[in-house]
Design a protein around this motif. Structure first.
Motif, PDB file in Angstrom:
ATOM      1  N   CYS A 173       0.821  -1.218   0.000  1.00 40.50           N
ATOM      2  CA  CYS A 173       0.000   0.000   0.000  1.00 40.50           C
ATOM      3  C   CYS A 173       0.854   1.268   0.000  1.00 40.50           C
ATOM      4  N   CYS A 223       3.473  -3.841   7.976  1.00 39.18           N
ATOM      5  CA  CYS A 223       2.884  -2.535   7.708  1.00 39.18           C
ATOM      6  C   CYS A 223       1.734  -2.287   8.673  1.00 39.18           C
ATOM      7  N   CYS A 226      -1.826  -1.720   6.322  1.00 37.31           N
ATOM      8  CA  CYS A 226      -2.557  -2.823   5.696  1.00 37.31           C
ATOM      9  C   CYS A 226      -2.209  -4.178   6.302  1.00 37.31           C
TER      10      CYS A 226
HETATM   11 ZN    ZN Z   1       0.859  -1.585   3.732  1.00 34.80          ZN
END
Ligand code: ZN
Ligand code: ZN
Length: 122
Positions: free
Chosen positions: A6, A34, A37
């Motif tokens: 992302c 992350c 996401c």
């Molecule tokens: Zn991400």
């Protein structure tokens, strides 16, 4: 660190778990996750899937400035890339100038949804 899924810069080092992570550490890879996401990925200075693009080896920046090869200080290490005509780049945040044979792609951390051109592939 930019998330390969992302492109959020909100990533953190994930704790090593499992045999794959230990094998990866031999290659200098570190597991990351992350926040945005929840995608888990491996990275050197930059995420593995971005490592094929020119980036600063010091900070992992992809937002590089093309410079003339004359502006990169001559050294034994860059004798070969200079002779072979690799492209010269400058990283603005760390003022590092270096050569790279990798293709240039300006990968920026994004807080907004990806542009439509990326969505068109799926
Ligand atoms: Zn991400
Ligand atoms: Zn840099």
């Amino acid at each position: 660190m930019i998330c390969p899924q992302c492109r959020s810069a909100d990533c953190f080092r994930s704790r090593r778990a499992g045999i794959l992570d230990f094998l990866g550490s031999f290659a200098g890879l570190r597991p990351w996750r992350c926040h945005t996401c929840d995608f888990r990925f491996y990275a050197w200075r930059v995420a593995v899937s971005f490592a094929g693009y020119a980036h600063c080896s010091r900070c992992g920046n992809f937002d590089l400035e093309r410079v003339s090869s004359d502006r990169v200080a001559r050294s034994i290490r860059n004798f070969l890339p200079r002779s072979l005509g690799f492209r010269a780049y400058r990283c603005d945040p760390c003022r590092l100038k270096f050569f790279s044979i990798r293709p240039y792609r300006r990968i920026l951390p994004s807080m907004a949804p990806l542009p439509a051109e990326n969505a068109a592939h799926s």
